[in-house]
Enzyme design. Structure first.
Site, PDB file in Angstrom:
ATOM      1  N   PHE A 134     -52.902  41.886 -98.767  1.00 21.67           N
ATOM      2  CA  PHE A 134     -53.467  43.163 -98.338  1.00 21.67           C
ATOM      3  C   PHE A 134     -53.609  44.086 -99.547  1.00 21.67           C
ATOM      4  CE2 PHE A 134     -53.009  47.564 -96.827  1.00 21.67           C
ATOM      5  CZ  PHE A 134     -54.022  47.599 -95.899  1.00 21.67           C
ATOM      6  N   ASP A 218     -50.612  43.948-107.487  1.00 23.27           N
ATOM      7  CA  ASP A 218     -50.565  45.063-106.542  1.00 23.27           C
ATOM      8  C   ASP A 218     -49.110  45.303-106.158  1.00 23.27           C
ATOM      9  OD1 ASP A 218     -50.506  46.690-104.305  1.00 23.27           O
ATOM     10  OD2 ASP A 218     -52.319  45.840-103.414  1.00 23.27           O
ATOM     11  N   LYS A 247     -47.004  53.721-102.468  1.00 24.61           N
ATOM     12  CA  LYS A 247     -46.026  53.987-101.402  1.00 24.61           C
ATOM     13  C   LYS A 247     -44.713  54.678-101.842  1.00 24.61           C
ATOM     14  CE  LYS A 247     -47.566  50.848 -97.822  1.00 24.61           C
ATOM     15  NZ  LYS A 247     -48.639  49.954 -98.231  1.00 24.61           N
TER      16      LYS A 247
HETATM   17  C1  LIG Z   1     -50.111  49.914 -98.327  1.00 27.88           C
HETATM   18  C2  LIG Z   1     -50.716  49.002 -99.291  1.00 27.88           C
HETATM   19  C3  LIG Z   1     -51.977  49.270 -99.844  1.00 27.88           C
HETATM   20  C4  LIG Z   1     -52.828  50.449 -99.423  1.00 27.88           C
HETATM   21  O1  LIG Z   1     -52.198  51.663 -99.676  1.00 27.88           O
HETATM   22  P1  LIG Z   1     -52.727  52.995 -98.944  1.00 27.88           P
HETATM   23  O2  LIG Z   1     -51.895  54.089 -99.537  1.00 27.88           O
HETATM   24  O3  LIG Z   1     -52.494  52.794 -97.484  1.00 27.88           O
HETATM   25  O4  LIG Z   1     -54.157  53.149 -99.257  1.00 27.88           O
HETATM   26  C5  LIG Z   1     -52.484  48.378-100.781  1.00 27.88           C
HETATM   27  N1  LIG Z   1     -51.785  47.301-101.167  1.00 27.88           N
HETATM   28  C6  LIG Z   1     -50.565  47.015-100.663  1.00 27.88           C
HETATM   29  C7  LIG Z   1     -49.823  45.807-101.148  1.00 27.88           C
HETATM   30  C8  LIG Z   1     -49.994  47.846 -99.695  1.00 27.88           C
HETATM   31  O5  LIG Z   1     -48.813  47.555 -99.168  1.00 27.88           O
END
Ligand SMILES: *Cc1c(COP(=O)(O)O)cnc(C)c1O
Length: 404
Positions: A134, A218, A247
């Site tokens: 994701f 990421d 986050k």
């Molecule tokens: C939450 C998340 C995102 C997206 O972050 P947002 O602040 O919701 O745009 C992207 N990559 C990973 C791995 C995530 O957990």
């Protein structure tokens, strides 16, 4: 009930029904509008690193808001420069690293996507990403997200992205000199807290380097200490070309960042990217204070130790519904033996515990990095209780079926 009606009528329908109306938080506890208390093992989806209303967080917001909140990227501010230097140090970029600030995870990954395109140019149109990983919900980051059902209503996607299995063989087979970058989510959080195969990141580093492609990690969910290192790539002892963070780094204040290493730091040049709010003094002051407190209080080590304690405690619960525990540090996924995760979440909430089900067979646990014995003991008791409530209900259903 009034708030459910208001939410159902006024809020965008892209989210499901709200679980509760929350009005206050303190540490790892939340209170709803009826005064009911919950133990919070979701922490705003791995966001509230210090728990709720931590004095360091509160003080940083109040002081910076009363000093200077926002001036635009035509100017530098002390908290912005301090945070950039801190992130470079924690990520281990050395002198040559650079930091781009946005306001969310998706914005950090959008910057990384553009970084990949700048690196690739016309000769390298391909971008590789992992199936089930994701990377966000904006059109660019959705194109990087290997979940066909998420993309389907919004086709066509930005072209060039190809999805591969999370294996060294699949990466080797897909890689060539027309690949600009490989995107990796080091623990697939949204997919159900799925660990990468042992050695994958090291192999990915070797393979991308030998083909001149960028390795972009990421760390939006895994970063800021959650897995027991500042960033998950550090468990593998590699140096990526870029990481994205969001986050947990703001502790509840919206902020994201892309951190580049080495030559990748020279790819952006004036006019190629920007953000009005990104890197504002308020957000960077809060993130600086949150990361400073994580460092001062030893919360990265706490995440590693409490994560192991939590894993052991969960495996010690006497329930046929528990199939195992995945993940690292305080990013844990409890694998269930039946597709009943939604029912477990609901039962837990009844009992005063907030947890999350990224899919039907997994419970995701991402509590504040500040948790200790008290929270873990209470969690185990509430979680065991929720599991036995669901087990009883299942049994009842079976019995009903037999008698029907
Ligand atoms: C939450 C998340 C995102 C997206 O972050 P947002 O602040 O919701 O745009 C992207 N990559 C990973 C791995 C995530 O957990």
């Amino acid at each position: 009930m009034a708030w459910q009606d208001d939410a159902g009528r006024d809020l965008v329908r892209s989210f499901g029904e709200r679980m509760a109306m929350l009005v206050r938080g303190e540490g790892s506890y939340l209170w709803d509008a009826d005064g009911k208390r919950y133990l919070d093992f979701l922490a705003g989806i791995a966001v509230d690193s210090l728990g709720h209303a931590h004095p360091v967080f509160v003080e940083a917001i109040a002081t910076q808001a009363a000093t200077l909140a926002h001036v635009s990227n035509y100017f530098a501010t002390p908290p912005q420069l301090e945070l950039a230097a801190r992130l470079k140090r924690l990520a281990g970029t050395g002198e040559s690293g650079r930091v781009y600030f946005g306001n969310s995870g998706a914005e950090a990954n959008e910057a990384a996507f553009k970084l990949a395109r700048l690196h690739g140019g016309a000769d390298r149109p391909r971008i590789l990403a992992l199936k089930d990983a994701f990377h966000g919900r904006t059109m660019g980051t959705l194109a990087l997200t290997g979940k066909p059902w998420m993309q389907e209503p919004f086709l066509p996607m930005t072209p060039g992205v190809e999805f591969i299995d999370s294996s060294v063989e699949a990466l080797e087979a897909a890689m060539d000199d027309r690949v600009a970058a490989l995107f990796v989510e080091p623990v697939k959080g949204e997919a159900g807290v799925i660990d990468l195969p042992e050695g994958f990141l090291q192999a990915a580093r070797e393979i991308t380097r030998s083909h001149g492609a960028l390795l972009i990690v990421d760390e939006i969910q895994t970063g800021a200490g959650r897995t027991g290192e500042w960033f998950a790539f550090q468990h593998a002892g590699i140096v990526p070309d870029a990481i994205t963070v969001a986050k947990g780094m703001g502790g509840g204040f919206p902020i994201g960042a892309m951190i580049t290493f080495g030559a990748a730091s020279d790819l952006f040049y004036p006019g190629t990217h920007g953000s009005t709010f990104g890197g504002n003094a308020l957000g960077t002051a809060v993130a600086g204070a949150v990361l400073g407190e994580i460092e001062r209080a030893g919360l990265v080590e706490n995440a590693a130790e409490r994560g192991e304690q939590l894993r052991t405690a969960i495996l010690g619960i006497d329930s046929d519904l528990i199939g195992g525990v995945r993940g690292r540090g305080l990013l844990l996924g409890v694998a269930l033996t039946h597709p009943i995760a939604k029912a477990v979440v609901a039962a837990a909430q009844e009992h005063g515990l907030i947890i999350n089900a990224p899919n039907d067979e997994t419970i995701r646990l991402v509590p504040a990095l500040t948790i200790g014995d008290v929270e873990i003991d209470e969690f185990v008791s509430l979680f065991a209780h929720a599991l036995s409530t669901v087990a009883d209900a299942l049994l009842l259903e079976n019995t009903t079926e037999v008698h029907a």
